[in-house]
Design a protein around this motif. Sequence first.
Motif, PDB file in Angstrom:
ATOM      1  N   VAL A 154     -52.527 -59.225  -5.818  1.00 57.76           N
ATOM      2  CA  VAL A 154     -52.213 -58.265  -4.848  1.00 57.76           C
ATOM      3  C   VAL A 154     -51.250 -57.210  -5.296  1.00 57.76           C
ATOM      4  O   VAL A 154     -50.308 -57.626  -5.973  1.00 57.76           O
ATOM      5  CB  VAL A 154     -51.986 -59.054  -3.614  1.00 57.76           C
ATOM      6  CG1 VAL A 154     -50.438 -59.537  -3.598  1.00 57.76           C
ATOM      7  CG2 VAL A 154     -51.647 -58.013  -2.282  1.00 57.76           C
ATOM      8  N   ALA A 155     -51.452 -55.888  -4.805  1.00 53.96           N
ATOM      9  CA  ALA A 155     -50.767 -54.869  -5.254  1.00 53.96           C
ATOM     10  C   ALA A 155     -49.631 -54.606  -4.249  1.00 53.96           C
ATOM     11  O   ALA A 155     -49.812 -54.633  -2.990  1.00 53.96           O
ATOM     12  CB  ALA A 155     -51.677 -53.641  -5.333  1.00 53.96           C
ATOM     13  N   THR A 156     -48.630 -54.176  -4.800  1.00 51.79           N
ATOM     14  CA  THR A 156     -47.394 -53.634  -4.103  1.00 51.79           C
ATOM     15  C   THR A 156     -47.080 -52.163  -4.552  1.00 51.79           C
ATOM     16  O   THR A 156     -47.223 -52.116  -5.568  1.00 51.79           O
ATOM     17  CB  THR A 156     -46.133 -54.758  -3.927  1.00 51.79           C
ATOM     18  OG1 THR A 156     -45.968 -54.715  -5.192  1.00 51.79           O
ATOM     19  CG2 THR A 156     -46.381 -55.933  -3.304  1.00 51.79           C
ATOM     20  N   SER A 157     -46.517 -51.398  -3.415  1.00 48.78           N
ATOM     21  CA  SER A 157     -46.091 -50.196  -3.855  1.00 48.78           C
ATOM     22  C   SER A 157     -45.147 -49.577  -2.841  1.00 48.78           C
ATOM     23  O   SER A 157     -44.663 -50.424  -2.054  1.00 48.78           O
ATOM     24  CB  SER A 157     -47.514 -48.955  -3.708  1.00 48.78           C
ATOM     25  OG  SER A 157     -47.634 -49.048  -2.274  1.00 48.78           O
ATOM     26  N   ALA A 158     -44.834 -48.376  -2.978  1.00 49.85           N
ATOM     27  CA  ALA A 158     -43.862 -47.540  -2.275  1.00 49.85           C
ATOM     28  C   ALA A 158     -44.178 -47.903  -0.582  1.00 49.85           C
ATOM     29  O   ALA A 158     -43.431 -48.089   0.245  1.00 49.85           O
ATOM     30  CB  ALA A 158     -43.443 -46.297  -2.537  1.00 49.85           C
ATOM     31  N   LEU A 187     -37.217 -42.948  -4.176  1.00 45.46           N
ATOM     32  CA  LEU A 187     -37.858 -42.300  -5.343  1.00 45.46           C
ATOM     33  C   LEU A 187     -37.331 -40.775  -5.187  1.00 45.46           C
ATOM     34  O   LEU A 187     -36.854 -40.129  -6.037  1.00 45.46           O
ATOM     35  CB  LEU A 187     -39.504 -42.227  -4.877  1.00 45.46           C
ATOM     36  CG  LEU A 187     -40.287 -43.635  -5.488  1.00 45.46           C
ATOM     37  CD1 LEU A 187     -41.399 -43.509  -5.236  1.00 45.46           C
ATOM     38  CD2 LEU A 187     -40.178 -43.869  -6.858  1.00 45.46           C
ATOM     39  N   GLU A 188     -37.224 -40.461  -3.755  1.00 47.23           N
ATOM     40  CA  GLU A 188     -36.818 -38.882  -3.570  1.00 47.23           C
ATOM     41  C   GLU A 188     -35.386 -38.930  -4.012  1.00 47.23           C
ATOM     42  O   GLU A 188     -34.892 -37.925  -4.757  1.00 47.23           O
ATOM     43  CB  GLU A 188     -37.026 -38.755  -1.987  1.00 47.23           C
ATOM     44  CG  GLU A 188     -38.310 -38.539  -1.587  1.00 47.23           C
ATOM     45  CD  GLU A 188     -38.483 -38.630   0.041  1.00 47.23           C
ATOM     46  OE1 GLU A 188     -37.118 -38.639   0.477  1.00 47.23           O
ATOM     47  OE2 GLU A 188     -39.246 -38.169   0.345  1.00 47.23           O
ATOM     48  N   LEU A 189     -34.513 -39.793  -3.725  1.00 43.61           N
ATOM     49  CA  LEU A 189     -33.150 -39.730  -3.861  1.00 43.61           C
ATOM     50  C   LEU A 189     -32.843 -39.898  -5.473  1.00 43.61           C
ATOM     51  O   LEU A 189     -32.023 -39.214  -6.182  1.00 43.61           O
ATOM     52  CB  LEU A 189     -32.350 -40.901  -3.476  1.00 43.61           C
ATOM     53  CG  LEU A 189     -32.262 -40.783  -1.678  1.00 43.61           C
ATOM     54  CD1 LEU A 189     -31.410 -42.030  -1.363  1.00 43.61           C
ATOM     55  CD2 LEU A 189     -31.292 -39.510  -1.359  1.00 43.61           C
ATOM     56  N   SER A 213     -45.865 -44.690  -8.199  1.00 45.21           N
ATOM     57  CA  SER A 213     -46.426 -45.632  -7.039  1.00 45.21           C
ATOM     58  C   SER A 213     -45.127 -46.280  -6.491  1.00 45.21           C
ATOM     59  O   SER A 213     -45.541 -47.043  -5.350  1.00 45.21           O
ATOM     60  CB  SER A 213     -47.228 -46.591  -7.705  1.00 45.21           C
ATOM     61  OG  SER A 213     -46.513 -47.522  -8.680  1.00 45.21           O
ATOM     62  N   GLY A 214     -43.861 -46.147  -6.970  1.00 54.04           N
ATOM     63  CA  GLY A 214     -43.084 -46.881  -6.492  1.00 54.04           C
ATOM     64  C   GLY A 214     -42.406 -48.227  -7.487  1.00 54.04           C
ATOM     65  O   GLY A 214     -41.473 -48.800  -7.131  1.00 54.04           O
ATOM     66  N   LEU A 215     -43.348 -48.604  -8.083  1.00 50.65           N
ATOM     67  CA  LEU A 215     -42.923 -49.610  -9.214  1.00 50.65           C
ATOM     68  C   LEU A 215     -42.536 -49.292 -10.285  1.00 50.65           C
ATOM     69  O   LEU A 215     -43.162 -48.142 -11.112  1.00 50.65           O
ATOM     70  CB  LEU A 215     -44.065 -50.330  -9.493  1.00 50.65           C
ATOM     71  CG  LEU A 215     -44.015 -51.744 -10.146  1.00 50.65           C
ATOM     72  CD1 LEU A 215     -43.291 -53.060  -9.282  1.00 50.65           C
ATOM     73  CD2 LEU A 215     -45.486 -52.464 -10.535  1.00 50.65           C
ATOM     74  N   LEU A 216     -41.250 -49.519 -10.942  1.00 48.82           N
ATOM     75  CA  LEU A 216     -40.512 -49.084 -12.250  1.00 48.82           C
ATOM     76  C   LEU A 216     -40.423 -50.384 -13.024  1.00 48.82           C
ATOM     77  O   LEU A 216     -39.929 -51.346 -12.735  1.00 48.82           O
ATOM     78  CB  LEU A 216     -39.248 -48.393 -11.680  1.00 48.82           C
ATOM     79  CG  LEU A 216     -39.128 -47.412 -10.669  1.00 48.82           C
ATOM     80  CD1 LEU A 216     -37.766 -47.178 -10.311  1.00 48.82           C
ATOM     81  CD2 LEU A 216     -40.187 -45.957 -11.062  1.00 48.82           C
ATOM     82  N   GLU A 217     -40.828 -50.011 -14.164  1.00 47.67           N
ATOM     83  CA  GLU A 217     -40.686 -51.030 -15.422  1.00 47.67           C
ATOM     84  C   GLU A 217     -39.491 -50.675 -16.462  1.00 47.67           C
ATOM     85  O   GLU A 217     -39.465 -49.607 -16.929  1.00 47.67           O
ATOM     86  CB  GLU A 217     -42.205 -51.144 -16.165  1.00 47.67           C
ATOM     87  CG  GLU A 217     -43.370 -51.483 -15.321  1.00 47.67           C
ATOM     88  CD  GLU A 217     -43.486 -52.771 -14.712  1.00 47.67           C
ATOM     89  OE1 GLU A 217     -42.557 -53.490 -14.891  1.00 47.67           O
ATOM     90  OE2 GLU A 217     -44.326 -53.005 -14.031  1.00 47.67           O
TER      91      GLU A 217
END
Length: 599
Positions: A154-158, A187-189, A213-217
């Motif tokens: 299942v995918a998750t995002s912002a 993300l905006e900040l 997408s909101g996901l950071l690696e």
Amino acid sequence: MTSSTLRHAATLSLLLAASAAASAAPAPAADTVYRNGYVYTVDAQDSVRQALAVRGGRIVYVGDDAGAAAHIGKRSKVVDLGGRMLMPGLVDGHMHPQSGGARLLNCNLNYAALTVAQFQARIQACLDRDKGADAKRWLVVVNWFQQGMQPDGVATSAATLDALNTARPVVVRSSFGHSALVNRRALELAGIGRDTPDPVAGKIVRDAGGEASGLLEDAAQELVMQHLPPLTPAENLAASRAALAAMRRQGVTSFLDAYTDPETMTAFRQLQRRGELSARGHFAVLIAPEDGAAPAKAVAALLAQARRYDQGPTRVAPSMQVRHAKLFMDGVIAAPALTGTMLAPYYVDKGTPQQPHWVPGDSTGPAAYFAPAALRGVLGELARARIDPHIHVDGDGAVREALDAIAALRATAEGRAARPALAHDEIVDPADLARFAALDTTAVLSFQWAKPAPDTVGALQPYMGPQRYALVEPQALLLDAGARVAFGSDWPVDALDQWFALKVGVTRTAAPDAGAEFAGRLGAQPGLPRAAALRAITINAAYSLRQESQTGSLEVGKLADLIVLDRNFFTIPAEDIANIKVLQTVVGGKVVYRDEAMP
């Protein structure tokens, strides 16, 4: 006979008489004598004795009960173990105590396997408990078991976090520590948008339209984390205290903080000065991939921290040493990150949900975070400074490049004395297994990962392909190839549960309540012999910290770092190892933890 010969003979006679008198004299009384126990020494012969005596924070006797009697004086404390097992204190060769302690104080998802709705509800509950918080105040959520999200894949995002009832920036940190999920406000900040480039050793995951997408690696997490207010000195101190309390209960008497910072070391130093440091602290300072361009400058900065925080030679009371460097060669091999550096491509599904068809894809993950020349340069500078490298390697490609650099290091005069360690080693190509022993490189492994679980089945198995999947978590493979295997919990990637980890190391099975889909063993590899598992978490981990002459086994002259268990690690059923409880933890002869069941 000459007069000088006569004088020599007389002197020798006096010395022999004095030696005989000393031998006949009673041994000085011990502070504490443990007797009537199963004393597992972890010496070179894995000897088992009955009794042990401690004086001045060091071990002065190991043997049978009759011999221990000579060490009992009027003020000696005599502990009847009643047959219980006494062994060396645990040496955790890779953990993140400050992060672990801080996470005990945060909004905590507790490594649970959650649906998206449950994930949102748990975070919303944290927000609701803190309704008065300023809208500018970040919410940090920890211990997200990303690979355990239900259903699989299942995918998750912002957008998942944007659905929450809050205007606050939210960051959710995966338990693996290599991924973070943030909402749109965060993300905006952080100024992360379509045109923001991926940082070195990191990835901004993007949607089909190219937007973040909101996901950071990996290193991309820092784009957000740098905007979080730092912990206050009081919060750092509370985190350190919480970490030490957790360690005491588990029987950890020495640890390596495998990625430290000045704030962490300041907190631990403050506790040490107050007499509250209850485990021997070793700290590894980060050398980042970008530092590879100027290794001498990076090592000089590390040494400046060492001069500030290292407290010198090991002594009876716990203290701090800063003699390791942390390097990252890659990320993690599990999906969805797939940031481990591999020799061959990850598999991809070219089929349908009804009929999956997994075949090799095009990606071997990112290039190793240190280029070969840069890694050799850093390792050379570290060896000249007598700082040991502790290198994160997860994929088999990262393992090989690290071993290649260590081989070059061993060819230098200063490099022959180094004690490199490769942490994690979740997959090692068979051609590289024997190189660990040949290059005298310690494999520091987290045993608890070697079980059927969401992160080793759904998030790993199909992406590896059947042949590589058979090699995953090669603990026994490395041991059989002659490698020195040490243990590191990697807490808080997982909950701090050393005895569950040891159980998994021996059995390669999950917890009984893990669910039917995770029953049985992980693959066909054997588990570790029990003695090998204990050596990994005692003398071998001590070796990686250059402490094997002081700790890691129960031998005369060594520091009295020891623990008493409620059951015998060697005689109970293997699955019961997870239920072992520590009854007493002793560091330098001082009891730092005592369970009410301890006599």
